[in-house]
Design an enzyme around this catalytic site. Structure first.
Site, short mmCIF file in Angstrom:
data_model
loop_
_atom_site.label_atom_id
_atom_site.label_comp_id
_atom_site.label_asym_id
_atom_site.label_seq_id
_atom_site.Cartn_x
_atom_site.Cartn_y
_atom_site.Cartn_z
N HIS A 189 2.63 19.86 -8.00
CA HIS A 189 1.81 19.91 -6.79
C HIS A 189 2.57 20.62 -5.67
O HIS A 189 2.02 21.45 -4.95
CB HIS A 189 1.45 18.50 -6.33
N HIS A 246 5.80 16.37 -12.62
CA HIS A 246 4.37 16.43 -12.29
C HIS A 246 4.17 16.59 -10.78
O HIS A 246 3.43 17.49 -10.34
CB HIS A 246 3.67 15.17 -12.79
N GLU A 247 4.81 15.74 -10.00
CA GLU A 247 4.65 15.82 -8.55
C GLU A 247 5.21 17.12 -8.00
O GLU A 247 4.68 17.69 -7.04
CB GLU A 247 5.31 14.61 -7.87
N HIS A 258 2.73 24.36 -5.94
CA HIS A 258 1.44 24.96 -5.57
C HIS A 258 1.36 25.10 -4.05
O HIS A 258 0.95 26.16 -3.53
CB HIS A 258 0.31 24.07 -6.09
#
Length: 717
Positions: free
Chosen positions: A498, A494-495, A501
Site C-alpha cells: 500500500h 503487504h502493508e 502505491h
C-alpha cells in the site's frame, strides 16, 4: 503526531492545536467554496476542478490525520481532541455534500466543451469522480429527499455499528461431559471444566480449536451448529440494515444498493459483472476443491476403519484438515524456527533493497523532531529516489501496545498534490494573521510545515504515510532484536505494498493520489507483495540468522507454505460464496417482503459449494461483520488476488531466474500501473501492464476472463 504544528511561532498544547487546525481549515475552505460558487467566466470554470480538489485536500488534511491520531495515539486527551476536530470538519464536509451550489457549478463546467478541452486526463477523471460523489449524496433531488437521504444514511451508520459491535450467538456456551472433548489440549480443557462438565464459550477461540481437535463427531456437530448460529437479534439487525440500504439506493434513483455502490469507484461497475467474475472463479476453483474433498473423505474413511465412502459432514472439514496438516508437519526434516531469520531490522533493510532494485528508491532512517512522533517506538524513514530525491515520508509504528489497535493498517496522513504558485502566495500573505500559525517560508505556509518536493518547475506536497502493526518485542532480551514469524513478515510486506502505491503515485490532484483509486483495484499492489516475500531471490536479500548470520534455508519457507496452503481451494470456495452472498444481500431481492437472509445463504452454499452446506437451523450470516464495511464490494480482495497472481506470473515470470528483482520488470509495473493512482482507468492500466488487449474496455467479458484465470494457473488462456 504533530508535523503540522512543529513550526508554530507561539507554542500550543497539542490538544488545543487540533481544534485550531480544524477552525483554520474550515475558514480556508469557506473562502474556496465562495470562489467556486461565484465562478462565472470560462477562465473561472477552467480552474474549478483544481479548486475543488484543493478544497478536498484541505478537509482531508484534518480528517486523515485526526482519524489516524484518534485510533493510534496513546494519550486519551489527544485522542479526544482529534475526535472533536474530526467531527467538526466532517460535519462541515457533509454540509457541502448536501449543498447544491458546488454540484451545480461542477455540472456547468462539465457541460462546457471549452472547459473540458482545457482539462487533462487527471482533471477530467477527478471532475467525474466528484460529480458521482454528489449524485450519491442525492444532491440532484428535491430538499425533502436530500433530508431523507441524510436521515437514512445516519440510521444505516448506527445500525451497522450496532451489528458489528454486538454480534452474538443464539447459544452462548456448549455444555457437555468433559469425556466428550478428547483430543482437546488438557490444559485448555481443564480451565473450562466444572464438576465433570466442560463449558465451552461459543464465541471464544477455544471453540475454533475444539472443532479442529475434538475426536467425537457428535461433539463437533454441537460445537459447529452453535458457532454457526447467530442470535435472532443479530440477524434482525443485519436485515434491517440491508433494507435501509435498499431504501437509500431508491432515494438516489438506483434499483439496488449494489448498483449504486459499484457504478463509479469500482472496476466492475455492475452487479452482473461481479457475478460473471465470481461464477468464472468458482468454476475454475471447483476441481481443486473436489480433489481436497477427496483427501478429507479418505482421511475420515481411514479413521473409521472403512475402505472408502465415508460421508463428509460440515463439522468434519476443520477436523480432518487439521489432521492432514499435523501429519505433514510431523514429516518435516528442518527446524521450524523461521523467526530467527526475520529480525525486524533486516526485513526493513530487505524491503529497501527490493524497492531499490525494482524502482530506484530507498528507505533512509531519519531522526524525528521533538513532538513529531506520537510514541518513542515510532521510527521515521525518508523515501529517497535515485532520480527525484526526497519523494515521501514514512512513519513506522510497528510494536504492540496495550492501548493500540491490533489491526495492521496503512494510513495516508497526507496525499500527493501539486501546490500552485497562487496558493503559495495566498497562504504566505495570510501567514501569522488572524490566529493563523506563523511559518518561516512560503512553502512551509502552503503545506503546514510538512515536506514538499520541487521538480520540473512544480511544487508538490509529499505523501506522508504511517504504517501500524502490533509486533511483539521482548524488551528483557537486550541482545535480541525483534523477531517476526513468517506471517508477520508477510503482513509487513503487504502493508508496504500500500505504501509503495502511495509513494509512486505522486499525482497532481489529491483525489486520485496513491491508493485513492478504484476500491477493487486498491489491494492489487499489496497482495502482489505477498508473492515477493515468498520468493527465494527476494528472501536472499535479507533473511539471515540473527545470531549466526547464516542465510535462510528456503526449504523451511517452502514447507511452511505447503502446509498452510494445503486446503486453499476450500478456503477460497468459502470466500467466493460470501462474496456472492454480499451481492445478493445488496440486490433488489432485499425489497421482497419474503426476504430471508438465512435461506439465501444456505441456497448459495448448496448451489455453488462442493463442500457440505450448513445444516438447517444455522444462521451464520449474523456473524458476517464485513457486510457493513464492504457493502457489495466484498469480492474485491478475491479479485485482486487473481490480478496479483496474474501480474506476478506475466510481469515477474513467477519469480523464475531472478525476475522478481529485475529493474525492467519493476519499471513496467510502475510506469503502467503504480504511478497512476486513480487518475487513469484501471482497466487500461491492467491491459498495458499485462499486454492483454482483452482487458482494456472492462465490462462483463473482462470480469469473466479475470475469474477464469483463477488464483493458480499457467500463462495460457
Amino acid at each position: 503526531m504533530t508535523p503540522s504544528y512543529a513550526k508554530y511561532s507561539i507554542p500550543r498544547p497539542l490538544f488545543e492545536g487540533f481544534l485550531v487546525f480544524a477552525d483554520i481549515t474550515i475558514a480556508r475552505a469557506s473562502k474556496l467554496v465562495e470562489k467556486v460558487t461565484n465562478a462565472s467566466t470560462v477562465a473561472d470554470y477552467k480552474t474549478l476542478v483544481r479548486d475543488l480538489d484543493r478544497l478536498s485536500d484541505l478537509l482531508c488534511r484534518v480528517l486523515d490525520v485526526s482519524d489516524f491520531v484518534r485510533i493510534t495515539h496513546p494519550d486519551a486527551k489527544i485522542q479526544d481532541a482529534a475526535s472533536v476536530a474530526w467531527s467538526k470538519v466532517y460535519m462541515y464536509m457533509n454540509q457541502l455534500n448536501t449543498s447544491t451550489a458546488l454540484s451545480d457549478q461542477l455540472g456547468k463546467a462539465l457541460a462546457n466543451p471549452e472547459v473540458m478541452a482545457s482539462w487533462n486526463e487527471e482533471e477530467q477523471t477527478v471532475a467525474r469522480l466528484l460529480q458521482q460523489d454528489f449524485k450519491k449524496s442525492a444532491i440532484h433531488l428535491p430538499k425533502k429527499f436530500r433530508d431523507a437521504f441524510v436521515t437514512v444514511s445516519q440510521s444505516i451508520s448506527e445500525l451497522g455499528a450496532d451489528f458489528v459491535d454486538h454480534m452474538e450467538p443464539e447459544t452462548s456456551q456448549i455444555a457437555l461431559p468433559s469425556s466428550k472433548f478428547q483430543g482437546l489440549d488438557p490444559l485448555m480443557a481443564r480451565k473450562m471444566v466444572r464438576w465433570g462438565t466442560l463449558y465451552l464459550p461459543t464465541m471464544a477461540p477455544a471453540a475454533t480449536v475444539a472443532l479442529r481437535r475434538v475426536h467425537d463427531e457428535e461433539t463437533r456437530k454441537a460445537i459447529y451448529c452453535a458457532t454457526r448460529t447467530a442470535s435472532k437479534r443479530s440477524v434482525d439487525t443485519l436485515e434491517s440494515m440491508l433494507r435501509l440500504r435498499a431504501q437509500l439506493a431508491a432515494l438516489s434513483g438506483f434499483e439496488s444498493y449494489g448498483r449504486m455502490a459499484l457504478q463509479d469507484k469500482m472496476m466492475a461497475k455492475t452487479p452482473e459483472a461481479v457475478q460473471q467474475f465470481l461464477q468464472a472463479l468458482s468454476k475454475h476453483n471447483s476441481s481443486f476443491v473436489e480433489a481436497e474433498i477427496g483427501d478429507l473423505v479418505k482421511a475420515k474413511s481411514q479413521r473409521l476403519g472403512i475402505s472408502s465412502g465415508a460421508k463428509l459432514e460440515p463439522w468434519d472439514k476443520d477436523y480432518y484438515m487439521e489432521s492432514i496438516r499435523t501429519a505433514m508437519r510431523s514429516r518435516r526434516k528442518t527446524d521450524d524456527f523461521l523467526a530467527a531469520y526475520f529480525s525486524l531490522g533486516t526485513v526493513m533493510q530487505g524491503l529497501s533493497r527490493l524497492f531499490n532494485r525494482l524502482y530506484g528508491i530507498r528507505l533512509v532512517p531519519r531522526d524525528s523532531l521533538p513532538g513529531e512522533t506520537w510514541h518513542p517506538d515510532v521510527r521515521r524513514l525518508d523515501v529517497i529516489s535515485d532520480t527525484d530525491g526526497h519523494v515521501a515520508v514514512l512513519y513506522c509504528d510497528l510494536f504492540y501496545r496495550d492501548d493500540k489497535s491490533p489491526n495492521p493498517a496503512h494510513f495516508t496522513v497526507r496525499c500527493s498534490r501539486e501546490i500552485s504558485t497562487d496558493e503559495i502566495q495566498e497562504t504566505w500573505e495570510q501567514n501569522g494573521q488572524g490566529g493563523l500559525p506563523a511559518f518561516e517560508t512560503p512553502l512551509d505556509a502552503a503545506n503546514d510545515g510538512m515536506h514538499v518536493s520541487q521538480q520540473s518547475g512544480s511544487v508538490k506536497q509529499l505523501p506522508t504515510i504511517a504504517l501500524v502493526c502490533d509486533f511483539h518485542q521482548d524488551k528483557e532480551e537486550r541482545n535480541q532484536p525483534a523477531l517476526l514469524d513468517y506471517y508477520q513478515m508477510e503482513t509487513l510486506f503487504h502493508e508496504m505494498g500500500h505504501a509503495i502505491h502511495s509513494i509512486l503515485a505522486r499525482t497532481s490532484l489529491q483525489n486520485v493520489a496513491g491508493t485513492r483509486c478504484a476500491t477493487d483495484f486498491a489491494e492489487l499492489p499489496s497482495t502482489l507483495m505477498e508473492h515477493f516475500c515468498a520468493d527465494p531471490s527476494v528472501l536472499a536479500l535479507f533473511a539471515r540468522h540473527y545470531k549466526t548470520d547464516e542465510p535462510l534455508p528456503y526449504q523451511m519457507v517452502a514447507e511452511r507454505l505447503h502446509v498452510f496452503n494445503r486446503f486453499e481451494a476450500s478456503d477460497r470456495e468459502n470466500q467466493i460464496i460470501l462474496a456472492m452472498l454480499d451481492q445478493q444481500y445488496h440486490s433488489s431481492t432485499v425489497q421482497d417482503r419474503h426476504f430471508d437472509s438465512t435461506e439465501i445463504y444456505l441456497d448459495l452454499q448448496r448451489k455453488f459449494g462442493k463442500l457440505p452446506a450448513d445444516p438447517k437451523g444455522t444462521k451464520w450470516q449474523g456473524f458476517f461483520g464485513h457486510l457493513f464495511g464492504y457493502g457489495s464490494t466484498y469480492y474485491s480482495y478475491l479479485f485482486d488476488q487473481v490480478l496479483s497472481e496474474r501480474v506476478w506470473r506475466v510481469v515477474f515470470s513467477g519469480g523464475h531466474n531472478g525476475a522478481a528483482l529485475d529493474r525492467e520488470n519493476g519499471e513496467r509495473l510502475k510506469e503502467n500501473l503504480l504511478k497512476w493512482g486513480g487518475s487513469r482507468d484501471p482497466w487500461r492500466c491492467l491491459s498495458d501492464t499485462l499486454q492483454d488487449g482483452r482487458l482494456i474496455d472492462g465490462g462483463e467479458k473482462a470480469m469473466s476472463l479475470v475469474g477464469s484465470w483463477g488464483i493458480k494457473d499457467d500463462l495460457q488462456g
